[in-house]
Design a protein around this motif. Sequence first.
Motif, PDB file in Angstrom:
ATOM      1  N   TYR A 317       0.836  -1.197   0.000  1.00  0.00           N
ATOM      2  CA  TYR A 317       0.000   0.000   0.000  1.00  0.00           C
ATOM      3  C   TYR A 317       0.881   1.262   0.000  1.00  0.00           C
ATOM      4  O   TYR A 317       0.824   2.072   0.930  1.00  0.00           O
ATOM      5  CB  TYR A 317      -0.919   0.011   1.224  1.00  0.00           C
ATOM      6  N   PRO A 318       1.695   1.447  -1.023  1.00  0.00           N
ATOM      7  CA  PRO A 318       2.645   2.573  -1.008  1.00  0.00           C
ATOM      8  C   PRO A 318       1.977   3.927  -0.891  1.00  0.00           C
ATOM      9  O   PRO A 318       2.497   4.832  -0.216  1.00  0.00           O
ATOM     10  CB  PRO A 318       3.380   2.421  -2.351  1.00  0.00           C
ATOM     11  N   GLU A 319       0.821   4.082  -1.536  1.00  0.00           N
ATOM     12  CA  GLU A 319       0.157   5.386  -1.515  1.00  0.00           C
ATOM     13  C   GLU A 319      -0.312   5.745  -0.113  1.00  0.00           C
ATOM     14  O   GLU A 319      -0.331   6.920   0.264  1.00  0.00           O
ATOM     15  CB  GLU A 319      -1.029   5.388  -2.493  1.00  0.00           C
ATOM     16  N   LEU A 320      -0.666   4.739   0.714  1.00  0.00           N
ATOM     17  CA  LEU A 320      -1.135   5.017   2.071  1.00  0.00           C
ATOM     18  C   LEU A 320       0.006   5.435   2.989  1.00  0.00           C
ATOM     19  O   LEU A 320      -0.218   6.137   3.986  1.00  0.00           O
ATOM     20  CB  LEU A 320      -1.840   3.786   2.647  1.00  0.00           C
ATOM     21  N   PHE A 321       1.233   4.993   2.657  1.00  0.00           N
ATOM     22  CA  PHE A 321       2.360   5.268   3.543  1.00  0.00           C
ATOM     23  C   PHE A 321       3.143   6.511   3.130  1.00  0.00           C
ATOM     24  O   PHE A 321       4.060   6.921   3.842  1.00  0.00           O
ATOM     25  CB  PHE A 321       3.290   4.058   3.611  1.00  0.00           C
ATOM     26  N   ALA A 322       2.781   7.123   2.020  1.00  0.00           N
ATOM     27  CA  ALA A 322       3.522   8.290   1.558  1.00  0.00           C
ATOM     28  C   ALA A 322       3.490   9.413   2.594  1.00  0.00           C
ATOM     29  O   ALA A 322       4.513  10.040   2.892  1.00  0.00           O
ATOM     30  CB  ALA A 322       2.951   8.777   0.227  1.00  0.00           C
ATOM     31  N   GLU A 323       2.321   9.664   3.184  1.00  0.00           N
ATOM     32  CA  GLU A 323       2.195  10.739   4.169  1.00  0.00           C
ATOM     33  C   GLU A 323       2.982  10.421   5.430  1.00  0.00           C
ATOM     34  O   GLU A 323       3.644  11.305   5.995  1.00  0.00           O
ATOM     35  CB  GLU A 323       0.717  10.949   4.506  1.00  0.00           C
ATOM     36  N   LEU A 324       2.939   9.160   5.887  1.00  0.00           N
ATOM     37  CA  LEU A 324       3.696   8.783   7.078  1.00  0.00           C
ATOM     38  C   LEU A 324       5.190   8.901   6.824  1.00  0.00           C
ATOM     39  O   LEU A 324       5.941   9.389   7.671  1.00  0.00           O
ATOM     40  CB  LEU A 324       3.336   7.356   7.496  1.00  0.00           C
ATOM     41  N   ASP A 325       5.650   8.476   5.654  1.00  0.00           N
ATOM     42  CA  ASP A 325       7.066   8.596   5.305  1.00  0.00           C
ATOM     43  C   ASP A 325       7.511  10.056   5.337  1.00  0.00           C
ATOM     44  O   ASP A 325       8.591  10.386   5.838  1.00  0.00           O
ATOM     45  CB  ASP A 325       7.329   8.013   3.912  1.00  0.00           C
ATOM     46  N   GLU A 326       6.677  10.919   4.791  1.00  0.00           N
ATOM     47  CA  GLU A 326       7.007  12.348   4.758  1.00  0.00           C
ATOM     48  C   GLU A 326       7.103  12.913   6.170  1.00  0.00           C
ATOM     49  O   GLU A 326       8.034  13.673   6.489  1.00  0.00           O
ATOM     50  CB  GLU A 326       5.953  13.098   3.953  1.00  0.00           C
ATOM     51  N   ALA A 327       6.161  12.536   7.023  1.00  0.00           N
ATOM     52  CA  ALA A 327       6.172  13.030   8.402  1.00  0.00           C
ATOM     53  C   ALA A 327       7.414  12.550   9.149  1.00  0.00           C
ATOM     54  O   ALA A 327       8.029  13.306   9.912  1.00  0.00           O
ATOM     55  CB  ALA A 327       4.905  12.580   9.125  1.00  0.00           C
ATOM     56  N   GLU A 328       7.784  11.289   8.924  1.00  0.00           N
ATOM     57  CA  GLU A 328       8.977  10.754   9.605  1.00  0.00           C
ATOM     58  C   GLU A 328      10.248  11.422   9.100  1.00  0.00           C
ATOM     59  O   GLU A 328      11.174  11.663   9.870  1.00  0.00           O
ATOM     60  CB  GLU A 328       9.030   9.237   9.405  1.00  0.00           C
ATOM     61  N   THR A 329      10.299  11.710   7.813  1.00  0.00           N
ATOM     62  CA  THR A 329      11.461  12.400   7.256  1.00  0.00           C
ATOM     63  C   THR A 329      11.602  13.788   7.857  1.00  0.00           C
ATOM     64  O   THR A 329      12.692  14.213   8.249  1.00  0.00           O
ATOM     65  CB  THR A 329      11.346  12.496   5.728  1.00  0.00           C
TER      66      THR A 329
END
Length: 336
Positions: A317-329
């Motif tokens: 589910y890459p599209e669902l994790f894009a926002e979480l990845d951005e926040a963690e970065t």
Amino acid sequence: MKRPLLYAALLLALLFPLIANAQDEAAFPVTIENCGFAATFDAPPESGITMNQGATEVMLALGLEERMTGTAYLDDAILPEFADAYETIPVISDTYPSQEVLFGADPDFVYGSYSSAFGEAAAGPREQLAELGIGSYVSPVACADRSLRPEIATIDDVYGEVRDIGAIFGVADRAEALIADLQAELDNISAVLEGVEESMSLFWFDSGGDDVYAGACCGAPGMIMDLLAVENVFADAEGSWATVSWEEVVARDADAIVIVNADWDTAASKIETLTTNPAYADMTAVQNENWVQIDFSYTTPNIRNVAAVRIIAEFLYPELFAELDEAETEQAESDD
């Protein structure tokens, strides 16, 4: 490849490497019941030896490298966040050390992820070690007596092991910090997965020749798939792993495949099997080339299981994790 969010616990361990001996002394003696074997520790071990990768990485995650006199038997490269600490510890054997080599390192504690670590060709029986004044521990999911293992492995079994090692070494606070960090990562993943509209089905492909070794109901693969809230196509197969036929694999037609990578059976060889045999050409996952590779060390119950959940979830589910990845970065950059 994403890793578990161990950094808070690791920082705690590095900032307080041998914290508060008074606390250690107050916590002892401590008795640990482990796989039907009761061991009492009057003080934290000073010269532990880890016999498998999972055990080694638990010790390093708890900042206990200064309490280790040796290590053995890696399946994959050590996690990057532990590499520097790992380099300070002697590697006494690439596989299981003989008893001569083990005793030559003068351990007061031996820790294995599998009961085979305490076989005659390795450390020897735990009773024998106890007679020599050497404490021991084996991952509860791998007790030699299978009746003492949990029927279904869960992340709580991993947490329980971390707590036991924390108690043995008098670093219970570090153990709880590590567990909290791992659980926070799982909570973040679960929150993202709430956005999944339709669950996918997975085939966990460990190895395959004439028959296939697949992730079944009750070991780490089953646990990881449960945490992902996906359908395990071999959930009805007993045990941690199951030998199944290719006909069954084809008939169950998973949406995606988790392919285990190991030196002795590479992911590349398994992908070649899937893509060159016409019998598998109509499988949905093969037609879509919908598979993700994961190293063997993530596939047995240990602290890497949380990272395995994240790796597979991001693939599915890459599209669902894009926002979480951005926040963690953004958080990592602000911390720097």
